[in-house]
Design an enzyme around this catalytic site. Structure first.
Site, PDB file in Angstrom:
ATOM      1  N   ASN A  36       0.856  -1.183   0.000  1.00 36.14           N
ATOM      2  CA  ASN A  36       0.000   0.000   0.000  1.00 36.14           C
ATOM      3  C   ASN A  36       0.898   1.241   0.000  1.00 36.14           C
ATOM      4  O   ASN A  36       1.587   1.530   0.973  1.00 36.14           O
ATOM      5  CB  ASN A  36      -0.889  -0.060   1.254  1.00 36.14           C
ATOM      6  CG  ASN A  36      -1.793   1.145   1.398  1.00 36.14           C
ATOM      7  OD1 ASN A  36      -1.395   2.261   1.105  1.00 36.14           O
ATOM      8  ND2 ASN A  36      -2.998   0.895   1.865  1.00 36.14           N
ATOM      9  N   HIS A  85      -3.091   6.357  14.558  1.00 34.68           N
ATOM     10  CA  HIS A  85      -2.963   4.987  15.029  1.00 34.68           C
ATOM     11  C   HIS A  85      -1.646   4.373  14.571  1.00 34.68           C
ATOM     12  O   HIS A  85      -0.928   3.738  15.336  1.00 34.68           O
ATOM     13  CB  HIS A  85      -4.143   4.169  14.497  1.00 34.68           C
ATOM     14  CG  HIS A  85      -4.379   4.298  13.013  1.00 34.68           C
ATOM     15  ND1 HIS A  85      -4.362   5.520  12.361  1.00 34.68           N
ATOM     16  CD2 HIS A  85      -4.597   3.379  12.038  1.00 34.68           C
ATOM     17  CE1 HIS A  85      -4.565   5.325  11.069  1.00 34.68           C
ATOM     18  NE2 HIS A  85      -4.710   4.035  10.848  1.00 34.68           N
ATOM     19  N   GLY A 117       0.331   4.380   0.145  1.00 33.63           N
ATOM     20  CA  GLY A 117       0.030   5.375   1.177  1.00 33.63           C
ATOM     21  C   GLY A 117       0.698   5.014   2.493  1.00 33.63           C
ATOM     22  O   GLY A 117       1.255   5.862   3.195  1.00 33.63           O
ATOM     23  N   LYS A 118       0.661   3.720   2.812  1.00 32.48           N
ATOM     24  CA  LYS A 118       1.274   3.266   4.062  1.00 32.48           C
ATOM     25  C   LYS A 118       2.793   3.363   4.003  1.00 32.48           C
ATOM     26  O   LYS A 118       3.432   3.736   4.975  1.00 32.48           O
ATOM     27  CB  LYS A 118       0.928   1.792   4.301  1.00 32.48           C
ATOM     28  CG  LYS A 118      -0.400   1.547   4.925  1.00 32.48           C
ATOM     29  CD  LYS A 118      -0.368   0.096   5.366  1.00 32.48           C
ATOM     30  CE  LYS A 118      -1.688  -0.452   5.712  1.00 32.48           C
ATOM     31  NZ  LYS A 118      -1.578  -1.880   6.028  1.00 32.48           N
ATOM     32  N   ASP A 135      -1.224  -4.086  10.386  1.00 32.33           N
ATOM     33  CA  ASP A 135      -2.578  -4.329   9.918  1.00 32.33           C
ATOM     34  C   ASP A 135      -3.422  -3.282  10.609  1.00 32.33           C
ATOM     35  O   ASP A 135      -3.224  -2.988  11.791  1.00 32.33           O
ATOM     36  CB  ASP A 135      -3.062  -5.738  10.257  1.00 32.33           C
ATOM     37  CG  ASP A 135      -4.282  -6.091   9.417  1.00 32.33           C
ATOM     38  OD1 ASP A 135      -4.238  -5.898   8.186  1.00 32.33           O
ATOM     39  OD2 ASP A 135      -5.308  -6.524   9.978  1.00 32.33           O
ATOM     40  N   TYR A 151     -10.195   5.671   4.438  1.00 26.07           N
ATOM     41  CA  TYR A 151     -11.324   6.367   5.072  1.00 26.07           C
ATOM     42  C   TYR A 151     -10.928   7.742   5.625  1.00 26.07           C
ATOM     43  O   TYR A 151     -11.724   8.368   6.331  1.00 26.07           O
ATOM     44  CB  TYR A 151     -11.894   5.498   6.206  1.00 26.07           C
ATOM     45  CG  TYR A 151     -12.388   4.139   5.757  1.00 26.07           C
ATOM     46  CD1 TYR A 151     -13.697   3.958   5.309  1.00 26.07           C
ATOM     47  CD2 TYR A 151     -11.551   3.018   5.769  1.00 26.07           C
ATOM     48  CE1 TYR A 151     -14.157   2.707   4.902  1.00 26.07           C
ATOM     49  CE2 TYR A 151     -11.997   1.768   5.361  1.00 26.07           C
ATOM     50  CZ  TYR A 151     -13.291   1.619   4.937  1.00 26.07           C
ATOM     51  OH  TYR A 151     -13.751   0.384   4.530  1.00 26.07           O
TER      52      TYR A 151
HETATM   53  P1  ITT Z   1      -1.252  -4.106   3.092  1.00 24.00           P
HETATM   54  O1  ITT Z   1      -2.005  -5.282   3.638  1.00 24.00           O
HETATM   55  O2  ITT Z   1      -0.457  -4.401   1.843  1.00 24.00           O
HETATM   56  O3  ITT Z   1      -0.415  -3.420   4.124  1.00 24.00           O
HETATM   57  P2  ITT Z   1      -3.846  -2.869   2.953  1.00 24.00           P
HETATM   58  O4  ITT Z   1      -4.392  -1.603   2.375  1.00 24.00           O
HETATM   59  O5  ITT Z   1      -4.536  -4.137   2.609  1.00 24.00           O
HETATM   60  O6  ITT Z   1      -2.295  -2.958   2.639  1.00 24.00           O
HETATM   61  P3  ITT Z   1      -4.739  -3.319   5.656  1.00 24.00           P
HETATM   62  O7  ITT Z   1      -5.000  -4.755   5.432  1.00 24.00           O
HETATM   63  O8  ITT Z   1      -4.051  -2.910   6.922  1.00 24.00           O
HETATM   64  O9  ITT Z   1      -3.850  -2.675   4.503  1.00 24.00           O
HETATM   65  O10 ITT Z   1      -6.117  -2.568   5.514  1.00 24.00           O
HETATM   66  C1  ITT Z   1      -6.219  -1.315   5.998  1.00 24.00           C
HETATM   67  C2  ITT Z   1      -7.445  -0.631   5.419  1.00 24.00           C
HETATM   68  O11 ITT Z   1      -8.015   0.143   6.505  1.00 24.00           O
HETATM   69  C3  ITT Z   1      -7.040   0.351   4.326  1.00 24.00           C
HETATM   70  O12 ITT Z   1      -7.213  -0.189   3.041  1.00 24.00           O
HETATM   71  C4  ITT Z   1      -7.975   1.526   4.608  1.00 24.00           C
HETATM   72  O13 ITT Z   1      -9.223   1.284   3.987  1.00 24.00           O
HETATM   73  C5  ITT Z   1      -8.187   1.470   6.123  1.00 24.00           C
HETATM   74  N1  ITT Z   1      -7.165   2.302   6.803  1.00 24.00           N
HETATM   75  C6  ITT Z   1      -6.143   1.879   7.590  1.00 24.00           C
HETATM   76  N2  ITT Z   1      -5.399   2.905   8.008  1.00 24.00           N
HETATM   77  C7  ITT Z   1      -5.942   4.006   7.477  1.00 24.00           C
HETATM   78  C8  ITT Z   1      -5.600   5.376   7.519  1.00 24.00           C
HETATM   79  O14 ITT Z   1      -4.540   5.819   8.163  1.00 24.00           O
HETATM   80  N3  ITT Z   1      -6.366   6.221   6.849  1.00 24.00           N
HETATM   81  C9  ITT Z   1      -7.424   5.784   6.157  1.00 24.00           C
HETATM   82  N4  ITT Z   1      -7.808   4.527   6.045  1.00 24.00           N
HETATM   83  C10 ITT Z   1      -7.074   3.623   6.710  1.00 24.00           C
END
Ligand code: ITT
Length: 202
Positions: free
Chosen positions: A12, A185, A14-15, A74, A159
């Site tokens: 991801n 978070h 963004g992450k 996660d 979100y």
């Molecule tokens: P990876 O598993 O590859 O890390 P992912 O997007 O699937 O990427 P997650 O399983 O952790 O990541 O899902 C997190 C979801 O929760 C993400 O797609 C967003 O919809 C929401 N989310 C988590 N953190 C957020 C943030 O800081 N701002 C907005 N939405 C967030």
């Protein structure tokens, strides 16, 4: 001397941007690499039922496959009136993994009759470190707030445009990346993981 590599177990974008900033701010002298640098490593199935279990699954899979220390998170949005949903299903709430717009619109539609007094929610994040020898640590962080009725702002991802953090009058998507990291978070969880990384990785 080559720097120790630390793999960030996420695709991801963004992450990755957020995690780079958080870990670099913490002064870690490590080379941070996204999972995309290892395209042959298959994505792990997120079969856990908690954020912590899924973060550990992702970190262990990458550490095992690369022989390098790996960190993973996660995360998701937990809505009070939905008893904590979407929770671990946040990324695929509308059906397709990672369709941020559809996820957000479905959630807004589900909450359309709920008034401001009952729109409490929080972002939650579990951050895990796994070493190739199986050593593991996991920590958690939360960002409480309320959900808007319509999206506002263009920063961030997921979100962010509908979560107004406690003590603020804007959404996460109206905060700068630095402002969000300071209260988020993920920021809290990864700052808590830094001393653990320093102790176990260097
Ligand atoms: P990876 O598993 O590859 O890390 P992912 O997007 O699937 O990427 P997650 O399983 O952790 O990541 O899902 C997190 C979801 O929760 C993400 O797609 C967003 O919809 C929401 N989310 C988590 N953190 C957020 C943030 O800081 N701002 C907005 N939405 C967030």
């Amino acid at each position: 001397m080559t720097r120790q590599r630390l793999i960030l177990a996420t695709r991801n974008a963004g992450k990755i941007t957020e995690l780079h900033a958080i870990l670099a701010d913490a002064g870690l002298d490590l080379e941070l690499v996204g999972a995309d640098a290892y395209p042959d490593v298959p994505d792990v199935k997120e079969t856990g039922v908690t954020f912590a279990e899924n973060a550990l699954l992702k970190a262990h899979a990458l550490a095992r496959a690369t022989g390098l220390p790996a960190v993973a998170d996660d995360s998701g949005l937990c809505v009070d009136v939905l008893n904590g949903a979407p929770g671990i299903f946040s990324a695929r709430w509308a059906g397709t993994h990672g369709d941020d717009k559809a996820n957000l619109n479905l959630l807004l539609a589900q909450l359309s009759d709920i008034d401001d007094a009952h729109r409490g929610a929080h972002f939650a994040c579990a951050a895990a470190l796994a070493l190739p020898d199986g050593t593991e640590r996991v920590v958690e962080g939360r960002m409480p707030g309320t959900l808007r009725h319509a999206p506002t702002g263009t920063n961030g991802f997921g979100y962010d445009p509908i979560l107004q953090p406690e003590g603020h009058d804007v959404t996460c998507a109206e905060l700068t990346p630095a402002e969000k990291n300071a209260i988020s978070h993920r920021g809290k969880a990864f700052r808590a993981l830094v001393p653990v990384v320093k102790e176990l990785v260097g």
